[in-house]
Structures are given as C-alpha cells and as structure tokens.
Design an enzyme around this catalytic site. Structure first.
Site, PDB file in Angstrom:
ATOM      1  N   CYS A 226      45.850  38.993  49.704  1.00  0.00           N
ATOM      2  CA  CYS A 226      44.879  38.177  50.051  1.00  0.00           C
ATOM      3  C   CYS A 226      45.004  37.125  51.300  1.00  0.00           C
ATOM      4  O   CYS A 226      44.139  36.423  51.625  1.00  0.00           O
ATOM      5  CB  CYS A 226      44.190  37.624  48.940  1.00  0.00           C
ATOM      6  SG  CYS A 226      45.374  36.186  48.189  1.00  0.00           S
TER       7      CYS A 226
ATOM      8  N   CYS B  29      47.199  37.414  41.712  1.00  0.00           N
ATOM      9  CA  CYS B  29      47.217  35.848  41.860  1.00  0.00           C
ATOM     10  C   CYS B  29      48.359  35.329  41.399  1.00  0.00           C
ATOM     11  O   CYS B  29      49.104  34.138  41.751  1.00  0.00           O
ATOM     12  CB  CYS B  29      46.007  35.018  41.648  1.00  0.00           C
ATOM     13  SG  CYS B  29      44.558  36.134  42.365  1.00  0.00           S
TER      14      CYS B  29
HETATM   15 FE1  FES Z   1      44.346  35.010  46.485  1.00  0.00          FE
HETATM   16 FE2  FES Z   1      43.902  34.681  44.140  1.00  0.00          FE
HETATM   17  S1  FES Z   1      42.653  35.580  45.459  1.00  0.00           S
HETATM   18  S2  FES Z   1      45.721  34.174  45.084  1.00  0.00           S
END
Ligand code: FES
Length: 125
Positions: free
Chosen positions: A33, A102
C-alpha cells in the site's frame, strides 16, 4: 470489523513520537500500500528501555505499531527480534484478513531498528 483493543490502540496510540539521538532507527514501507513506519529504540545494557514510533498509514498499522511498541519495551534485543506480526495481531484480538499485511510493518520496523543498533555497535555480542 475491528476488535475493541484495535480501536483502543488506534484512538489512543502508545509510544507515538520520536526519540532524539535514538540508539537505533528502522524505517520500512509496506509494498502492498506504500504506507511507511519509523521506529526509534533506546537501548541500555542490551534492553530496549524506550521505543517510539511514527506511522504514516492506516488505522490497523497504527494499532499494530502501538501494540508492538508495548510488547518490545523492556525486552532484550534477542527477545524483541522474535516478535512476529502474528503475535501482535493476536494481542490485538485479531485483524481482518485483508489488514494482516498492515501488521508486517511493525515487525519489520522493529527488526530494522535493532539491526541499525547492531550495525552501530558491532562490539555488542
Ligand atoms: Fe497500508 Fe494498512 S493499508 S499499512
């Protein structure tokens, strides 16, 4: 849905901030992400006396940083290196499967901070 513990650590993160002149610093990015986490550790006699984090990421990343920081504070470096993202997620009462990635940030950032400390102190066993 998030557990109450996740929501507690997200809304009241423990150990957020920075340590001036930290013994070791680890900064990692999440490949999935692009979120970023930085962890500072203060080491005395092989023990993590203090830990602070800054997370530019989602709520799950903030909650896992907060919980991980609590779990390694007061631990020896070798104990802290054994901390896994699964143990952090478990301590938080679980994370939704799509948010498990995450929790990798905290594990990797703590490891990076310890490796930074070790690189700066090669005389340490
Ligand atoms: Fe990036 Fe959770 S969406 S660390």
């Amino acid at each position: 849905m998030y557990s109450e513990t996740v929501m507690d650590h997200f809304t009241h993160p423990r150990n957020m901030g920075e340590i001036p002149n930290a013994s070791g610093t680890g900064t990692v990015g999440n490949a999935k992400c692009g979120d970023i986490m930085k962890i500072d550790i203060q080491v005395e006699d092989g023990i993590i006396k203090d830990v602070k984090f800054k997370t530019f990421g989602c709520g799950a990343a903030i909650a896992t940083s907060s919980m991980a920081s609590e779990m390694v504070k007061g631990k020896s470096l070798s104990e802290a290196l054994k901390l896994t993202n699964l143990a952090v997620a478990e301590a938080l009462g679980g994370l939704p499967p799509v948010k498990m990635h995450c929790s990798m940030l905290a594990e990797e950032a703590i490891r990076a901070a310890i490796e930074d400390y070790m690189a700066k102190h090669p005389e340490q066993p």
